[in-house]
Write a protein that holds these residues in place. Structure first.
Motif, PDB file in Angstrom:
ATOM      1  N   ARG A 102       1.764 -15.877 -24.545  1.00  0.00           N
ATOM      2  CA  ARG A 102       0.408 -14.774 -24.284  1.00  0.00           C
ATOM      3  C   ARG A 102      -0.218 -14.498 -25.567  1.00  0.00           C
ATOM      4  O   ARG A 102      -1.204 -13.500 -25.677  1.00  0.00           O
ATOM      5  CB  ARG A 102       0.681 -13.962 -23.283  1.00  0.00           C
ATOM      6  CG  ARG A 102       0.537 -14.404 -21.875  1.00  0.00           C
ATOM      7  CD  ARG A 102       1.095 -13.269 -20.857  1.00  0.00           C
ATOM      8  NE  ARG A 102       2.495 -12.905 -21.044  1.00  0.00           N
ATOM      9  CZ  ARG A 102       3.226 -11.998 -20.697  1.00  0.00           C
ATOM     10  NH1 ARG A 102       2.305 -11.237 -19.879  1.00  0.00           N
ATOM     11  NH2 ARG A 102       4.282 -11.558 -20.886  1.00  0.00           N
TER      12      ARG A 102
ATOM     13  N   ARG B   4      -5.681 -15.629 -26.688  1.00  0.00           N
ATOM     14  CA  ARG B   4      -5.003 -15.183 -25.533  1.00  0.00           C
ATOM     15  C   ARG B   4      -5.019 -13.766 -25.255  1.00  0.00           C
ATOM     16  O   ARG B   4      -5.298 -12.972 -26.177  1.00  0.00           O
ATOM     17  CB  ARG B   4      -3.738 -15.906 -25.505  1.00  0.00           C
ATOM     18  CG  ARG B   4      -3.639 -17.272 -25.938  1.00  0.00           C
ATOM     19  CD  ARG B   4      -2.624 -18.130 -25.143  1.00  0.00           C
ATOM     20  NE  ARG B   4      -2.774 -19.545 -25.323  1.00  0.00           N
ATOM     21  CZ  ARG B   4      -1.893 -20.333 -25.934  1.00  0.00           C
ATOM     22  NH1 ARG B   4      -0.753 -19.795 -26.249  1.00  0.00           N
ATOM     23  NH2 ARG B   4      -2.262 -21.509 -26.386  1.00  0.00           N
ATOM     24  N   ILE B   5      -4.480 -13.388 -24.370  1.00  0.00           N
ATOM     25  CA  ILE B   5      -4.769 -11.823 -23.843  1.00  0.00           C
ATOM     26  C   ILE B   5      -4.103 -10.961 -25.206  1.00  0.00           C
ATOM     27  O   ILE B   5      -4.571  -9.846 -25.279  1.00  0.00           O
ATOM     28  CB  ILE B   5      -3.915 -11.534 -22.599  1.00  0.00           C
ATOM     29  CG1 ILE B   5      -3.797  -9.930 -22.246  1.00  0.00           C
ATOM     30  CG2 ILE B   5      -2.387 -12.091 -22.487  1.00  0.00           C
ATOM     31  CD1 ILE B   5      -5.173  -9.377 -21.642  1.00  0.00           C
ATOM     32  N   PHE B   6      -2.706 -11.333 -25.523  1.00  0.00           N
ATOM     33  CA  PHE B   6      -2.251 -10.551 -26.568  1.00  0.00           C
ATOM     34  C   PHE B   6      -2.806 -10.597 -27.939  1.00  0.00           C
ATOM     35  O   PHE B   6      -2.800  -9.787 -28.743  1.00  0.00           O
ATOM     36  CB  PHE B   6      -0.676 -10.632 -26.869  1.00  0.00           C
ATOM     37  CG  PHE B   6      -0.092  -9.839 -25.554  1.00  0.00           C
ATOM     38  CD1 PHE B   6       0.200  -8.440 -25.809  1.00  0.00           C
ATOM     39  CD2 PHE B   6       0.707 -10.641 -24.577  1.00  0.00           C
ATOM     40  CE1 PHE B   6       0.725  -7.689 -24.861  1.00  0.00           C
ATOM     41  CE2 PHE B   6       1.388  -9.939 -23.545  1.00  0.00           C
ATOM     42  CZ  PHE B   6       1.181  -8.560 -23.567  1.00  0.00           C
ATOM     43  N   VAL B   8      -6.187 -10.360 -27.928  1.00  0.00           N
ATOM     44  CA  VAL B   8      -7.342  -9.456 -28.144  1.00  0.00           C
ATOM     45  C   VAL B   8      -6.679  -8.202 -28.123  1.00  0.00           C
ATOM     46  O   VAL B   8      -7.402  -7.338 -28.782  1.00  0.00           O
ATOM     47  CB  VAL B   8      -7.933  -9.569 -26.515  1.00  0.00           C
ATOM     48  CG1 VAL B   8      -8.770  -8.399 -26.252  1.00  0.00           C
ATOM     49  CG2 VAL B   8      -8.628 -10.978 -26.649  1.00  0.00           C
ATOM     50  N   ILE B   9      -5.526  -7.952 -27.362  1.00  0.00           N
ATOM     51  CA  ILE B   9      -4.858  -6.572 -27.419  1.00  0.00           C
ATOM     52  C   ILE B   9      -4.448  -6.314 -28.935  1.00  0.00           C
ATOM     53  O   ILE B   9      -4.709  -5.129 -29.383  1.00  0.00           O
ATOM     54  CB  ILE B   9      -3.619  -6.614 -26.660  1.00  0.00           C
ATOM     55  CG1 ILE B   9      -4.074  -6.633 -25.077  1.00  0.00           C
ATOM     56  CG2 ILE B   9      -2.828  -5.294 -27.003  1.00  0.00           C
ATOM     57  CD1 ILE B   9      -2.734  -6.628 -24.201  1.00  0.00           C
TER      58      ILE B   9
END
Lengths: 177, 122, 213
Positions: A102, B4-6, B8-9
Protein backbone atom coordinates in the motif's frame (compact mmCIF):
# COMPACT_ATOMS: atom_id res chain seq x y z
CA UNK A 1 25.87 -14.43 5.86
CA UNK A 2 27.34 -12.57 2.88
CA UNK A 3 27.99 -14.70 -0.19
CA UNK A 4 30.33 -13.47 -2.90
CA UNK A 5 27.41 -12.64 -5.13
CA UNK A 6 25.72 -10.64 -2.41
CA UNK A 7 28.91 -8.72 -1.74
CA UNK A 8 29.24 -7.94 -5.43
CA UNK A 9 25.72 -6.64 -5.52
CA UNK A 10 26.35 -4.41 -2.50
CA UNK A 11 29.56 -3.11 -4.09
CA UNK A 12 27.82 -2.45 -7.39
CA UNK A 13 24.90 -0.59 -5.85
CA UNK A 14 27.33 1.39 -3.70
CA UNK A 15 29.32 2.34 -6.80
CA UNK A 16 26.09 3.30 -8.56
CA UNK A 17 25.27 5.60 -5.65
CA UNK A 18 28.74 7.17 -5.72
CA UNK A 19 28.37 7.77 -9.42
CA UNK A 20 25.02 9.50 -8.92
CA UNK A 21 26.53 11.70 -6.25
CA UNK A 22 29.16 12.89 -8.74
CA UNK A 23 26.31 13.76 -11.11
CA UNK A 24 24.63 15.63 -8.30
CA UNK A 25 27.61 17.96 -8.00
CA UNK A 26 26.61 19.38 -11.35
CA UNK A 27 23.51 20.88 -9.76
CA UNK A 28 23.90 24.02 -7.67
CA UNK A 29 23.19 23.74 -3.96
CA UNK A 30 21.35 26.46 -2.09
CA UNK A 31 22.87 25.64 1.28
CA UNK A 32 25.56 23.16 2.23
CA UNK A 33 23.35 20.43 3.60
CA UNK A 34 20.61 20.45 1.05
CA UNK A 35 20.99 17.89 -1.66
CA UNK A 36 18.73 16.51 -4.27
CA UNK A 37 19.50 13.08 -2.88
CA UNK A 38 20.19 11.32 -6.16
CA UNK A 39 22.73 9.16 -4.35
CA UNK A 40 19.83 7.82 -2.35
CA UNK A 41 18.30 6.20 -5.43
CA UNK A 42 20.24 2.90 -5.25
CA UNK A 43 19.50 2.71 -1.53
CA UNK A 44 15.78 3.00 -2.27
CA UNK A 45 15.96 0.45 -5.07
CA UNK A 46 17.99 -1.92 -2.92
CA UNK A 47 14.93 -2.44 -0.74
CA UNK A 48 13.68 -4.75 -3.48
CA UNK A 49 16.93 -6.62 -3.76
CA UNK A 50 18.76 -6.95 -0.47
CA UNK A 51 17.87 -8.55 2.88
CA UNK A 52 18.31 -6.39 5.99
CA UNK A 53 21.99 -7.11 6.83
CA UNK A 54 23.11 -6.50 3.25
CA UNK A 55 20.93 -3.43 3.03
CA UNK A 56 22.52 -1.68 6.00
CA UNK A 57 25.97 -2.78 4.88
CA UNK A 58 25.23 -1.02 1.58
CA UNK A 59 24.37 2.18 3.45
CA UNK A 60 27.66 2.00 5.35
CA UNK A 61 29.56 1.36 2.11
CA UNK A 62 27.90 4.29 0.40
CA UNK A 63 28.77 6.71 3.20
CA UNK A 64 32.34 5.40 3.58
CA UNK A 65 32.93 5.41 -0.17
CA UNK A 66 31.84 9.02 -0.57
CA UNK A 67 33.88 10.07 2.45
CA UNK A 68 37.01 8.44 1.00
CA UNK A 69 36.64 9.72 -2.55
CA UNK A 70 35.68 13.24 -1.51
CA UNK A 71 38.18 13.19 1.33
CA UNK A 72 35.72 14.17 4.03
CA UNK A 73 36.23 11.09 6.22
CA UNK A 74 38.04 13.04 8.95
CA UNK A 75 35.52 15.88 9.13
CA UNK A 76 32.08 16.68 10.47
CA UNK A 77 30.60 16.04 7.01
CA UNK A 78 31.17 12.32 7.55
CA UNK A 79 29.35 12.29 10.88
CA UNK A 80 26.37 14.17 9.45
CA UNK A 81 26.20 11.97 6.41
CA UNK A 82 26.46 8.77 8.46
CA UNK A 83 23.70 9.80 10.88
CA UNK A 84 21.36 11.06 8.16
CA UNK A 85 21.87 8.04 5.94
CA UNK A 86 21.33 5.45 8.66
CA UNK A 87 18.29 7.16 10.13
CA UNK A 88 16.63 7.48 6.73
CA UNK A 89 17.59 3.95 5.68
CA UNK A 90 16.00 2.57 8.82
CA UNK A 91 12.76 4.49 8.25
CA UNK A 92 12.61 3.49 4.59
CA UNK A 93 13.26 -0.13 5.46
CA UNK A 94 10.46 -0.10 8.04
CA UNK A 95 8.06 1.56 5.57
CA UNK A 96 8.92 -0.96 2.87
CA UNK A 97 8.56 -4.02 5.12
CA UNK A 98 5.52 -2.78 6.98
CA UNK A 99 3.38 -0.90 4.49
CA UNK A 100 3.79 -2.59 1.15
CA UNK A 101 1.93 -3.04 -1.17
CA UNK A 102 0.00 0.00 0.00
CA UNK A 103 3.00 2.25 -0.46
CA UNK A 104 5.21 2.95 -3.50
CA UNK A 105 8.73 4.26 -3.74
CA UNK A 106 7.29 7.77 -3.72
CA UNK A 107 6.02 7.52 -0.16
CA UNK A 108 9.14 5.65 0.92
CA UNK A 109 11.41 8.25 -0.61
CA UNK A 110 9.49 11.11 0.98
CA UNK A 111 9.81 9.50 4.42
CA UNK A 112 13.51 8.84 3.85
CA UNK A 113 14.17 12.41 2.74
CA UNK A 114 12.23 13.79 5.71
CA UNK A 115 14.22 11.70 8.20
CA UNK A 116 17.59 12.45 6.67
CA UNK A 117 16.92 16.18 6.42
CA UNK A 118 15.54 16.41 9.95
CA UNK A 119 18.59 14.62 11.31
CA UNK A 120 20.95 16.93 9.44
CA UNK A 121 19.07 20.10 10.37
CA UNK A 122 19.06 19.21 14.06
CA UNK A 123 22.75 18.25 13.95
CA UNK A 124 23.78 21.38 12.07
CA UNK A 125 21.84 23.64 14.43
CA UNK A 126 23.34 21.93 17.45
CA UNK A 127 26.93 21.81 16.25
CA UNK A 128 27.32 24.59 13.72
CA UNK A 129 24.74 27.29 13.32
CA UNK A 130 23.48 27.81 16.86
CA UNK A 131 19.91 28.13 18.13
CA UNK A 132 19.13 31.22 16.03
CA UNK A 133 19.09 29.01 12.96
CA UNK A 134 15.89 27.41 14.24
CA UNK A 135 14.08 30.34 12.71
CA UNK A 136 15.23 29.57 9.19
CA UNK A 137 16.62 26.07 8.71
CA UNK A 138 13.33 24.16 9.20
CA UNK A 139 12.07 25.90 6.06
CA UNK A 140 14.51 23.79 4.10
CA UNK A 141 12.55 20.68 5.02
CA UNK A 142 10.14 21.94 2.36
CA UNK A 143 12.80 21.73 -0.33
CA UNK A 144 13.72 18.30 0.99
CA UNK A 145 10.12 17.22 0.63
CA UNK A 146 9.98 18.28 -3.01
CA UNK A 147 13.25 16.56 -3.88
CA UNK A 148 12.05 13.49 -1.98
CA UNK A 149 8.99 13.29 -4.22
CA UNK A 150 11.17 13.74 -7.29
CA UNK A 151 13.61 10.97 -6.31
CA UNK A 152 10.69 8.71 -5.43
CA UNK A 153 9.07 9.15 -8.84
CA UNK A 154 12.42 8.52 -10.43
CA UNK A 155 13.01 5.35 -8.40
CA UNK A 156 9.55 4.01 -9.22
CA UNK A 157 10.04 4.63 -12.92
CA UNK A 158 13.49 3.11 -12.94
CA UNK A 159 12.21 0.06 -11.09
CA UNK A 160 9.32 -0.32 -13.56
CA UNK A 161 11.27 0.29 -16.74
CA UNK A 162 14.87 -0.80 -16.33
CA UNK A 163 15.69 -4.12 -17.96
CA UNK A 164 18.95 -4.25 -16.04
CA UNK A 165 17.15 -3.91 -12.73
CA UNK A 166 14.62 -6.56 -13.73
CA UNK A 167 17.45 -8.95 -14.54
CA UNK A 168 19.21 -8.18 -11.25
CA UNK A 169 16.04 -8.90 -9.30
CA UNK A 170 15.41 -12.13 -11.20
CA UNK A 171 18.90 -13.35 -10.46
CA UNK A 172 18.66 -12.50 -6.79
CA UNK A 173 15.34 -14.35 -6.62
CA UNK A 174 16.88 -17.48 -8.13
CA UNK A 175 19.52 -17.61 -5.48
CA UNK A 176 17.51 -17.17 -2.37
CA UNK A 177 16.12 -20.42 -1.04
CA UNK B 1 2.12 5.46 -11.80
CA UNK B 2 -0.52 5.77 -9.13
CA UNK B 3 -0.18 6.93 -5.58
CA UNK B 4 -1.29 4.41 -3.01
CA UNK B 5 -2.88 5.10 0.35
CA UNK B 6 0.35 5.24 2.38
CA UNK B 7 2.02 7.45 -0.23
CA UNK B 8 -0.66 10.01 0.45
CA UNK B 9 -0.31 9.53 4.21
CA UNK B 10 3.48 9.89 3.92
CA UNK B 11 3.06 13.12 1.97
CA UNK B 12 0.57 14.57 4.44
CA UNK B 13 2.70 13.42 7.38
CA UNK B 14 5.80 15.06 5.91
CA UNK B 15 3.93 18.26 5.23
CA UNK B 16 2.71 18.21 8.83
CA UNK B 17 6.20 17.67 10.23
CA UNK B 18 7.50 20.41 7.96
CA UNK B 19 4.88 22.84 9.26
CA UNK B 20 5.41 21.84 12.91
CA UNK B 21 9.18 22.21 12.58
CA UNK B 22 8.75 25.60 10.97
CA UNK B 23 6.30 26.85 13.58
CA UNK B 24 8.49 25.51 16.39
CA UNK B 25 11.45 27.28 14.78
CA UNK B 26 9.58 30.56 14.80
CA UNK B 27 8.78 30.26 18.50
CA UNK B 28 12.36 29.53 19.56
CA UNK B 29 14.28 32.58 20.84
CA UNK B 30 11.25 34.80 20.72
CA UNK B 31 11.00 35.62 24.38
CA UNK B 32 14.67 35.61 25.19
CA UNK B 33 15.55 38.55 27.39
CA UNK B 34 18.69 40.60 27.10
CA UNK B 35 20.60 43.20 29.00
CA UNK B 36 22.11 46.32 27.48
CA UNK B 37 25.06 47.93 29.19
CA UNK B 38 25.86 51.51 28.35
CA UNK B 39 29.16 53.02 29.29
CA UNK B 40 30.62 56.34 28.31
CA UNK B 41 31.91 55.08 24.96
CA UNK B 42 30.33 51.72 24.26
CA UNK B 43 27.04 49.93 24.15
CA UNK B 44 27.11 46.22 24.94
CA UNK B 45 24.36 43.64 24.73
CA UNK B 46 24.14 40.15 26.24
CA UNK B 47 21.41 37.52 26.35
CA UNK B 48 20.15 36.84 29.86
CA UNK B 49 20.00 33.12 29.09
CA UNK B 50 23.75 32.63 29.43
CA UNK B 51 25.51 33.22 32.73
CA UNK B 52 28.59 35.39 32.49
CA UNK B 53 30.60 38.19 34.09
CA UNK B 54 31.25 41.42 32.24
CA UNK B 55 33.83 43.98 33.29
CA UNK B 56 33.51 47.52 32.02
CA UNK B 57 35.73 50.53 32.59
CA UNK B 58 34.38 53.91 33.60
CA UNK B 59 35.84 57.20 34.79
CA UNK B 60 36.09 55.99 38.41
CA UNK B 61 37.26 52.47 37.77
CA UNK B 62 35.92 49.04 36.98
CA UNK B 63 32.35 47.81 37.30
CA UNK B 64 31.62 44.10 37.38
CA UNK B 65 28.24 43.08 36.04
CA UNK B 66 27.05 39.54 36.56
CA UNK B 67 24.42 37.73 34.51
CA UNK B 68 23.09 34.81 36.51
CA UNK B 69 19.91 32.71 36.12
CA UNK B 70 18.24 35.16 33.76
CA UNK B 71 18.93 38.28 35.81
CA UNK B 72 21.60 40.98 35.68
CA UNK B 73 23.11 43.00 38.53
CA UNK B 74 26.11 45.03 39.55
CA UNK B 75 28.32 42.63 41.46
CA UNK B 76 30.81 45.31 42.38
CA UNK B 77 31.90 48.74 41.27
CA UNK B 78 34.78 51.02 42.09
CA UNK B 79 32.47 53.79 43.26
CA UNK B 80 32.23 55.13 46.80
CA UNK B 81 28.59 54.60 47.64
CA UNK B 82 27.91 51.14 46.09
CA UNK B 83 24.37 52.26 45.41
CA UNK B 84 24.37 50.33 42.17
CA UNK B 85 25.17 47.06 43.93
CA UNK B 86 22.27 47.68 46.30
CA UNK B 87 19.88 48.20 43.39
CA UNK B 88 19.97 44.43 43.06
CA UNK B 89 18.82 42.19 40.23
CA UNK B 90 16.96 43.31 37.15
CA UNK B 91 15.45 41.08 34.50
CA UNK B 92 12.14 42.34 33.05
CA UNK B 93 11.33 44.83 30.33
CA UNK B 94 12.05 48.42 31.33
CA UNK B 95 13.96 47.57 34.51
CA UNK B 96 17.25 49.34 35.03
CA UNK B 97 20.20 49.88 37.33
CA UNK B 98 22.96 52.43 37.17
CA UNK B 99 26.26 53.34 38.65
CA UNK B 100 26.27 57.09 38.23
CA UNK B 101 29.80 57.85 39.46
CA UNK B 102 31.20 55.32 36.98
CA UNK B 103 28.71 56.31 34.25
CA UNK B 104 27.48 52.75 33.69
CA UNK B 105 23.83 52.24 32.84
CA UNK B 106 22.16 48.85 32.77
CA UNK B 107 18.74 47.95 31.43
CA UNK B 108 16.95 44.76 30.51
CA UNK B 109 14.32 43.91 27.96
CA UNK B 110 12.64 41.06 26.09
CA UNK B 111 12.33 40.83 22.35
CA UNK B 112 8.60 41.44 22.38
CA UNK B 113 8.68 44.51 24.62
CA UNK B 114 11.62 45.86 22.71
CA UNK B 115 9.50 47.36 19.98
CA UNK B 116 7.06 49.00 22.40
CA UNK B 117 9.87 50.61 24.36
CA UNK B 118 11.49 51.83 21.16
CA UNK B 119 8.20 53.20 19.95
CA UNK B 120 7.68 55.02 23.22
CA UNK B 121 11.13 56.52 23.34
CA UNK B 122 11.45 57.73 19.81
CA UNK C 1 34.41 18.08 -1.58
CA UNK C 2 34.81 18.01 -5.30
CA UNK C 3 34.04 15.06 -7.47
CA UNK C 4 36.83 13.37 -9.27
CA UNK C 5 36.52 14.28 -12.85
CA UNK C 6 37.96 12.19 -15.58
CA UNK C 7 40.43 14.05 -17.68
CA UNK C 8 40.46 17.00 -15.36
CA UNK C 9 41.62 14.97 -12.41
CA UNK C 10 44.44 16.72 -10.63
CA UNK C 11 47.59 15.09 -9.51
CA UNK C 12 48.02 14.32 -5.88
CA UNK C 13 51.54 15.62 -5.31
CA UNK C 14 51.62 14.40 -1.73
CA UNK C 15 51.00 10.80 -2.81
CA UNK C 16 54.48 10.69 -4.31
CA UNK C 17 56.13 10.95 -0.93
CA UNK C 18 53.62 10.05 1.73
CA UNK C 19 51.91 6.74 2.38
CA UNK C 20 48.10 7.06 2.71
CA UNK C 21 47.87 5.64 6.26
CA UNK C 22 50.65 7.96 7.41
CA UNK C 23 48.79 10.94 6.00
CA UNK C 24 45.59 9.82 7.65
CA UNK C 25 47.09 9.37 11.13
CA UNK C 26 49.03 12.64 10.88
CA UNK C 27 45.76 14.39 9.99
CA UNK C 28 43.96 12.83 12.96
CA UNK C 29 46.79 13.90 15.27
CA UNK C 30 46.24 17.53 14.25
CA UNK C 31 42.51 17.59 15.02
CA UNK C 32 42.58 18.00 18.85
CA UNK C 33 44.90 21.02 18.65
CA UNK C 34 42.85 22.45 15.81
CA UNK C 35 39.75 22.53 18.00
CA UNK C 36 41.58 24.16 20.89
CA UNK C 37 42.95 27.10 18.93
CA UNK C 38 40.58 30.04 19.25
CA UNK C 39 42.66 33.03 18.20
CA UNK C 40 41.03 34.04 14.95
CA UNK C 41 44.23 35.25 13.28
CA UNK C 42 46.00 31.95 13.95
CA UNK C 43 42.96 30.02 12.77
CA UNK C 44 42.79 31.99 9.59
CA UNK C 45 46.49 31.49 8.78
CA UNK C 46 46.17 27.76 9.41
CA UNK C 47 43.09 27.55 7.21
CA UNK C 48 45.16 29.09 4.42
CA UNK C 49 47.91 26.53 5.03
CA UNK C 50 45.36 23.70 5.00
CA UNK C 51 43.79 24.98 1.78
CA UNK C 52 47.23 25.15 0.17
CA UNK C 53 48.03 21.61 1.29
CA UNK C 54 44.69 20.33 0.02
CA UNK C 55 45.56 21.97 -3.31
CA UNK C 56 48.88 20.12 -3.31
CA UNK C 57 46.95 16.93 -2.68
CA UNK C 58 45.11 17.54 -5.94
CA UNK C 59 41.81 18.52 -4.34
CA UNK C 60 39.88 21.26 -6.04
CA UNK C 61 38.51 23.57 -3.37
CA UNK C 62 35.31 25.41 -4.15
CA UNK C 63 36.13 28.61 -2.35
CA UNK C 64 32.71 30.11 -2.96
CA UNK C 65 31.10 27.25 -1.07
CA UNK C 66 33.30 27.85 1.96
CA UNK C 67 32.78 31.61 1.86
CA UNK C 68 29.09 30.93 1.83
CA UNK C 69 29.39 28.48 4.71
CA UNK C 70 31.36 30.91 6.90
CA UNK C 71 28.97 33.68 5.86
CA UNK C 72 25.85 31.76 6.84
CA UNK C 73 27.31 30.56 10.13
CA UNK C 74 28.26 34.16 10.98
CA UNK C 75 24.84 35.39 9.94
CA UNK C 76 23.03 32.98 12.23
CA UNK C 77 25.24 33.92 15.15
CA UNK C 78 24.63 37.62 14.56
CA UNK C 79 20.91 36.96 15.10
CA UNK C 80 21.73 36.48 18.79
CA UNK C 81 23.64 39.63 19.71
CA UNK C 82 26.46 39.22 22.21
CA UNK C 83 29.02 41.83 23.22
CA UNK C 84 29.85 45.27 22.02
CA UNK C 85 27.41 46.76 19.54
CA UNK C 86 29.41 47.73 16.48
CA UNK C 87 26.61 48.78 14.18
CA UNK C 88 22.86 48.56 13.81
CA UNK C 89 21.48 47.68 10.41
CA UNK C 90 17.72 47.69 10.41
CA UNK C 91 16.58 45.19 13.06
CA UNK C 92 20.04 43.60 13.33
CA UNK C 93 22.57 44.58 15.93
CA UNK C 94 26.02 43.63 14.74
CA UNK C 95 27.98 42.71 17.85
CA UNK C 96 31.63 41.91 18.34
CA UNK C 97 30.99 38.72 20.30
CA UNK C 98 28.58 37.23 17.77
CA UNK C 99 30.86 38.16 14.90
CA UNK C 100 33.87 36.54 16.56
CA UNK C 101 32.02 33.33 17.48
CA UNK C 102 30.54 33.01 14.00
CA UNK C 103 33.80 33.56 12.14
CA UNK C 104 35.73 31.31 14.53
CA UNK C 105 33.20 28.51 14.14
CA UNK C 106 33.15 28.88 10.37
CA UNK C 107 36.95 28.80 10.17
CA UNK C 108 37.08 25.75 12.45
CA UNK C 109 34.72 23.80 10.19
CA UNK C 110 36.38 24.87 6.94
CA UNK C 111 39.79 24.02 8.34
CA UNK C 112 38.53 20.62 9.43
CA UNK C 113 37.21 19.88 5.95
CA UNK C 114 40.47 21.04 4.31
CA UNK C 115 42.46 18.96 6.79
CA UNK C 116 40.35 15.97 5.89
CA UNK C 117 40.80 16.67 2.17
CA UNK C 118 44.58 16.41 2.30
CA UNK C 119 44.64 13.59 4.86
CA UNK C 120 42.21 11.18 3.23
CA UNK C 121 42.75 9.60 -0.17
CA UNK C 122 40.85 6.84 -1.90
CA UNK C 123 44.07 4.82 -1.67
CA UNK C 124 43.64 4.68 2.09
CA UNK C 125 42.91 1.00 2.63
CA UNK C 126 40.59 0.32 5.48
CA UNK C 127 41.39 -2.96 7.19
CA UNK C 128 39.36 -6.13 7.11
CA UNK C 129 36.35 -7.16 5.08
CA UNK C 130 34.94 -3.63 4.94
CA UNK C 131 38.20 -2.56 3.28
CA UNK C 132 37.96 -5.38 0.74
CA UNK C 133 34.37 -4.51 -0.08
CA UNK C 134 35.30 -0.85 -0.50
CA UNK C 135 38.03 -1.78 -2.97
CA UNK C 136 35.47 -3.75 -4.95
CA UNK C 137 33.09 -0.82 -4.90
CA UNK C 138 35.79 1.57 -6.16
CA UNK C 139 36.51 -0.82 -9.00
CA UNK C 140 32.85 -0.73 -10.10
CA UNK C 141 32.79 3.03 -9.61
CA UNK C 142 35.67 3.49 -12.05
CA UNK C 143 33.86 1.26 -14.53
CA UNK C 144 30.70 3.36 -14.38
CA UNK C 145 32.72 6.56 -14.69
CA UNK C 146 34.22 5.18 -17.88
CA UNK C 147 30.78 4.55 -19.30
CA UNK C 148 29.25 7.85 -18.29
CA UNK C 149 29.82 9.54 -21.63
CA UNK C 150 27.08 7.35 -23.07
CA UNK C 151 24.52 8.63 -20.61
CA UNK C 152 22.32 11.35 -22.03
CA UNK C 153 20.22 13.77 -20.06
CA UNK C 154 17.22 13.55 -22.41
CA UNK C 155 16.78 9.80 -22.10
CA UNK C 156 18.38 9.43 -18.69
CA UNK C 157 16.79 6.21 -17.51
CA UNK C 158 17.07 4.48 -20.89
CA UNK C 159 20.69 5.38 -21.47
CA UNK C 160 21.66 4.64 -17.87
CA UNK C 161 20.01 1.27 -18.26
CA UNK C 162 22.02 0.55 -21.42
CA UNK C 163 25.27 1.42 -19.73
CA UNK C 164 24.48 -0.73 -16.70
CA UNK C 165 23.41 -3.66 -18.90
CA UNK C 166 26.60 -3.42 -20.90
CA UNK C 167 28.95 -2.98 -17.96
CA UNK C 168 27.35 -5.32 -15.49
CA UNK C 169 25.33 -8.06 -17.18
CA UNK C 170 23.51 -9.39 -14.10
CA UNK C 171 24.12 -13.06 -14.85
CA UNK C 172 27.85 -12.63 -15.09
CA UNK C 173 28.23 -10.40 -12.12
CA UNK C 174 30.66 -12.08 -9.83
CA UNK C 175 34.22 -11.65 -10.92
CA UNK C 176 35.35 -8.09 -10.55
CA UNK C 177 38.88 -7.63 -11.77
CA UNK C 178 41.26 -6.58 -9.08
CA UNK C 179 41.24 -2.84 -8.73
CA UNK C 180 44.41 -1.59 -10.35
CA UNK C 181 46.85 -1.78 -7.49
CA UNK C 182 48.09 1.71 -6.93
CA UNK C 183 51.76 2.00 -6.33
CA UNK C 184 52.26 3.22 -2.82
CA UNK C 185 55.32 5.36 -2.55
CA UNK C 186 56.77 6.74 0.57
CA UNK C 187 59.81 8.82 1.29
CA UNK C 188 61.05 8.74 4.88
CA UNK C 189 62.71 12.16 4.84
CA UNK C 190 59.67 13.91 3.37
CA UNK C 191 57.37 12.04 5.75
CA UNK C 192 59.33 13.21 8.78
CA UNK C 193 59.43 16.77 7.43
CA UNK C 194 55.68 16.68 6.76
CA UNK C 195 54.92 15.43 10.24
CA UNK C 196 57.20 18.02 11.85
CA UNK C 197 55.89 20.88 9.72
CA UNK C 198 52.16 20.19 10.03
CA UNK C 199 52.45 19.14 13.67
CA UNK C 200 54.59 22.17 14.41
CA UNK C 201 52.24 24.53 12.63
CA UNK C 202 49.09 23.33 14.41
CA UNK C 203 50.33 22.29 17.86
CA UNK C 204 52.83 25.16 17.78
CA UNK C 205 50.00 27.62 17.17
CA UNK C 206 48.20 26.22 20.19
CA UNK C 207 51.33 26.72 22.30
CA UNK C 208 51.71 30.25 20.93
CA UNK C 209 48.12 30.98 21.88
CA UNK C 210 48.76 29.99 25.51
CA UNK C 211 51.92 32.08 25.57
CA UNK C 212 50.12 35.16 24.25
CA UNK C 213 47.00 34.94 26.37
Amino acid sequence: MFTEKKLNRIALLGAFSMFLSTIEYLFPRPIPFMRLGLANLPVILALELLPAPSYFLLVLMKVLGQALVNGTLASYVFLFSLTGSFASALVMWLCYRGLRPRITFIGISVMGALTSNMAQIVLSITFIFGASAWRILPLFLGIGLVSGVFIGIFAQRFSDKSRWWAAMKKEALHESP
Amino acid sequence: MKLRIFDVIALIFSLGVFLLFTIYGRSVNQDEGYVIIETEDDQLIYPLSEDRDIRVEGPVGESLIRIDHGTARFESSDCDDDLCVHMGEIHGAGEWAACLPNRVFLYTGGNEDDREVDAGVY
Amino acid sequence: MSPRKRGRRRTDHLARYLAPPFRFWTGLALIPAWFMIDLIVLKFLLVLLFALTAGLAGKKIRYLYFFFLIGSITFFHILTPVGKILAEIGPFRITSGALETGVAKGLTLCGLVFLSLFSVTPALKLPGRVGGLLARMFYYFEEILDGRKKISASNFIGSLDDVLLELFPPGKLGEPGEAAAQEIRSNLAVSVLYLLFMGGAVWGSLLLQYLIV
